[in-house]
Design an enzyme around this catalytic site. Structure first.
Site, PDB file in Angstrom:
ATOM      1  N   ARG A  29       0.844  -1.197   0.000  1.00  0.00           N
ATOM      2  CA  ARG A  29       0.000   0.000   0.000  1.00  0.00           C
ATOM      3  C   ARG A  29       0.874   1.239   0.000  1.00  0.00           C
ATOM      4  O   ARG A  29       1.891   1.303   0.688  1.00  0.00           O
ATOM      5  CB  ARG A  29      -0.888  -0.011   1.231  1.00  0.00           C
ATOM      6  CG  ARG A  29      -1.484   1.336   1.648  1.00  0.00           C
ATOM      7  CD  ARG A  29      -2.223   1.182   2.961  1.00  0.00           C
ATOM      8  NE  ARG A  29      -2.724   2.418   3.518  1.00  0.00           N
ATOM      9  CZ  ARG A  29      -2.164   3.077   4.542  1.00  0.00           C
ATOM     10  NH1 ARG A  29      -1.031   2.592   5.089  1.00  0.00           N
ATOM     11  NH2 ARG A  29      -2.703   4.189   5.006  1.00  0.00           N
ATOM     12  N   ARG A  65      -7.280  15.483   8.073  1.00  0.00           N
ATOM     13  CA  ARG A  65      -5.894  15.391   8.537  1.00  0.00           C
ATOM     14  C   ARG A  65      -5.369  16.787   8.832  1.00  0.00           C
ATOM     15  O   ARG A  65      -5.823  17.767   8.239  1.00  0.00           O
ATOM     16  CB  ARG A  65      -4.990  14.733   7.482  1.00  0.00           C
ATOM     17  CG  ARG A  65      -5.191  13.236   7.324  1.00  0.00           C
ATOM     18  CD  ARG A  65      -4.248  12.660   6.286  1.00  0.00           C
ATOM     19  NE  ARG A  65      -4.388  11.223   6.176  1.00  0.00           N
ATOM     20  CZ  ARG A  65      -3.687  10.340   6.875  1.00  0.00           C
ATOM     21  NH1 ARG A  65      -2.766  10.777   7.724  1.00  0.00           N
ATOM     22  NH2 ARG A  65      -3.875   9.054   6.738  1.00  0.00           N
ATOM     23  N   LYS A 201     -13.100   1.511   2.621  1.00  0.00           N
ATOM     24  CA  LYS A 201     -12.658   1.534   4.009  1.00  0.00           C
ATOM     25  C   LYS A 201     -13.812   1.948   4.925  1.00  0.00           C
ATOM     26  O   LYS A 201     -14.391   3.024   4.775  1.00  0.00           O
ATOM     27  CB  LYS A 201     -11.480   2.506   4.174  1.00  0.00           C
ATOM     28  CG  LYS A 201     -10.235   2.072   3.403  1.00  0.00           C
ATOM     29  CD  LYS A 201      -9.098   3.063   3.542  1.00  0.00           C
ATOM     30  CE  LYS A 201      -8.456   3.005   4.905  1.00  0.00           C
ATOM     31  NZ  LYS A 201      -7.286   3.943   4.995  1.00  0.00           N
ATOM     32  N   THR A 259      -4.899  -2.226  10.747  1.00  0.00           N
ATOM     33  CA  THR A 259      -4.563  -1.274  11.812  1.00  0.00           C
ATOM     34  C   THR A 259      -4.162  -1.976  13.105  1.00  0.00           C
ATOM     35  O   THR A 259      -4.930  -2.726  13.695  1.00  0.00           O
ATOM     36  CB  THR A 259      -5.690  -0.270  12.133  1.00  0.00           C
ATOM     37  OG1 THR A 259      -6.212   0.272  10.919  1.00  0.00           O
ATOM     38  CG2 THR A 259      -5.142   0.874  12.983  1.00  0.00           C
TER      39      THR A 259
END
Length: 317
Positions: A29, A65, A201, A259
């Site tokens: 990724r 972000r 996701k 994760t």
């Protein structure tokens, strides 16, 4: 079974990538929140030279972000934090929507702040859980609906290069509903990317609720536990993961678990017992792929982490 790593400074050399492939890694990724495909031509060359067959790009999408920092900032507990025009850069949409009392989780929840006031395009916050904040780390605002486009201008530029760069899959963060996946598929089709797989996701409650309408449109569902764990009390995350996995199995749609699978290996050569049990259980639940993120991108032991991921998963097959 597919095994993915994430490329970053810790593994961006030919020998390390080749060793990860020999350990069983089948794909890698590239997180485009930290730089575009055009900026990472060197990484692309390394990936193709290593013969890694699957290349996933993780778009910015509607994810929140902080902006780029000249250097990491240490946030002291009980200290002040300014986000926005007069402080650390952050999305304008967050400043517009946040109100006093709103909690903000930074860097997958490692840091926590509370908004005390909003003025002059700036969120005036108090740090509740301190630590080191680095560039482009995630922000989550539990309970707050932020209206953001499915694809950013940077995303569209990256998609335009995807086919020529050998991209085989696109990960879309914070999928909120069918429209997000339809928008991505249309954008891919327009650049000749009809064969590129879509990885949806699931990172917030909107995505959890929308799962039934996502299943027919996604090639792969990603149970992305970092931000998903910020969207609910952390102790509720395991049950949510189990429900998502069961729904994917029933629909016959492949899913990935990602994760902190081996988070301790960012600093240690041997994982915890809980981590290997987590990997084993994810495979038993039917996961068709597993992915390491910071463990290979920035950790001290990227090759060893991939070895533990693959060897543990194979014992459950």
């Amino acid at each position: 079974m597919e095994y993915y790593g994430t490329i970053g400074p810790a593994c961006a050399d030919s020998d390390t990538l080749q060793n990860m492939v020999e350990a069983g890694m089948t794909g890698i990724r590239m997180n485009l929140s930290h730089g575009s495909l055009a900026e990472h031509a060197d990484w692309l060359e390394l990936i193709h030279r290593a013969g890694i067959p699957e290349l996933l790009i993780d778009l910015q999408g509607p994810e929140l972000r902080i902006g780029r920092l000249t250097e990491p900032v240490f946030l002291k507990a009980d200290g002040p934090l300014l986000l926005g025009a007069q402080g650390i850069p952050c999305p304008a949409a967050l400043v517009e929507e946040a109100a006093p009392g709103q909690e903000l989780l930074l860097d997958d929840g490692r840091l926590l702040a509370r908004v005390d006031a909003v003025s002059g395009g700036t969120l005036h916050c108090t740090v509740l859980r301190g630590g080191l904040l680095e560039s482009r780390k995630s922000i989550a605002a539990p309970g707050l609906e932020i209206h953001s486009p499915t694809l950013t201008a940077e995303d569209l530029q990256n998609l335009d290069m995807a086919v020529s760069c050998g991209v085989t899959g696109v990960m879309l963060p914070f999928v909120r509903g069918a429209e997000d996946l339809q928008t991505l598929r249309q954008a891919l089709n327009q650049v000749g990317g009809e064969k590129i797989r879509i990885f949806a996701k699931i990172e917030n409650m909107a995505g959890v609720r929308a799962l039934p309408e996502l299943l027919p449109l996604a090639d792969h569902i990603v149970i992305a536990r970092g931000d998903l764990g910020n969207a609910m009390p952390l102790w509720e995350l395991p049950a949510c993961q189990k429900r998502l996995a069961a729904a994917c199995r029933q629909a016959g749609v492949p899913f990935m678990v990602v994760t902190q699978l081996l988070d301790s290996m960012c600093a240690r050569a041997v994982p915890t017992r809980a981590e290997v049990c987590d990997i084993y259980n994810a495979v038993l639940d039917g996961a068709s792929s597993l992915m390491l993120t910071g463990e290979t991108a920035a950790g001290r032991c990227p090759v060893e982490a991939m070895q533990y991921l693959v060897r543990t998963a194979r014992t459950a097959l």
